[in-house]
Design a protein around this motif. Structure first.
Motif, PDB file in Angstrom:
ATOM      1  N   THR A 196       2.633  11.174 -10.252  1.00  0.00           N
ATOM      2  CA  THR A 196       3.502  12.186 -10.836  1.00  0.00           C
ATOM      3  C   THR A 196       4.188  11.572 -12.054  1.00  0.00           C
ATOM      4  N   ALA A 246       7.987  15.678  -4.797  1.00  0.00           N
ATOM      5  CA  ALA A 246       6.956  14.776  -4.285  1.00  0.00           C
ATOM      6  C   ALA A 246       7.413  14.060  -3.019  1.00  0.00           C
ATOM      7  N   GLU A 257      -0.233  15.263 -10.040  1.00  0.00           N
ATOM      8  CA  GLU A 257       0.583  16.408  -9.633  1.00  0.00           C
ATOM      9  C   GLU A 257       1.795  16.468 -10.547  1.00  0.00           C
ATOM     10  N   ASN A 258       2.071  17.614 -11.108  1.00  0.00           N
ATOM     11  CA  ASN A 258       3.216  17.784 -11.995  1.00  0.00           C
ATOM     12  C   ASN A 258       4.431  18.159 -11.137  1.00  0.00           C
ATOM     13  N   LEU A 259       4.934  17.179 -10.386  1.00  0.00           N
ATOM     14  CA  LEU A 259       6.053  17.381  -9.464  1.00  0.00           C
ATOM     15  C   LEU A 259       7.224  16.502  -9.856  1.00  0.00           C
ATOM     16  N   ARG A 314      -5.294  11.967  -7.897  1.00  0.00           N
ATOM     17  CA  ARG A 314      -4.983  13.269  -8.491  1.00  0.00           C
ATOM     18  C   ARG A 314      -3.595  13.238  -9.115  1.00  0.00           C
ATOM     19  N   VAL A 371      -1.972   9.719  -5.415  1.00  0.00           N
ATOM     20  CA  VAL A 371      -1.327  10.784  -6.189  1.00  0.00           C
ATOM     21  C   VAL A 371      -0.399  10.148  -7.209  1.00  0.00           C
TER      22      VAL A 371
END
Length: 115
Positions: free
Chosen positions: A89, A46, A39-41, A37, A87
């Motif tokens: 980013t 993060a 994640e826009n972190l 996935r 994940v």
């Protein structure tokens, strides 16, 4: 005639390549097709809940906006699973241009796993 067919086949292929680098603790690779996935972190956000396992750089990008779906995901996901992550980013981008139909930029993603 076959030379023309070969050139058109090459022109239709993507020039985007994915390169992975492990960092931190080593984890076994996950099976190909593992769930990944986006994640826009930020890195700080993060790292508060995830453990970084590496970086993946997509080279050959153009100046066109990069979406998570499509080619970005197709090239990125296998490397993320290979690094043992689930994940990704955004980490950084060098804007490119299209030169002779090929991109010259790079996009880097941090790869993380749940703690």
């Amino acid at each position: 005639m076959s030379a023309i067919a070969g050139l058109s086949l090459v022109a239709g292929c993507s020039n985007v390549k994915a390169t992975g680098i492990r960092s931190g603790k080593l984890y076994p690779s996950l099976a190909e097709g593992c769930p990944v996935r986006f994640e826009n972190l930020s890195y700080q956000e993060a790292s508060a809940t995830l453990e970084m396992v590496g970086l993946v750089t997509l080279s050959g990008a153009t100046d066109q906006p990069q979406a998570w779906e499509g080619e970005t995901r197709e090239r990125l996901s296998p490397k993320v699973c290979e690094l043992g992550g689930t994940v990704v980013t955004p980490n950084g981008m060098v804007s490119g241009e299209s030169y002779l139909g090929l991109g010259t930029g790079a996009i880097q993603f941090a790869v993380w796993r749940e703690r």
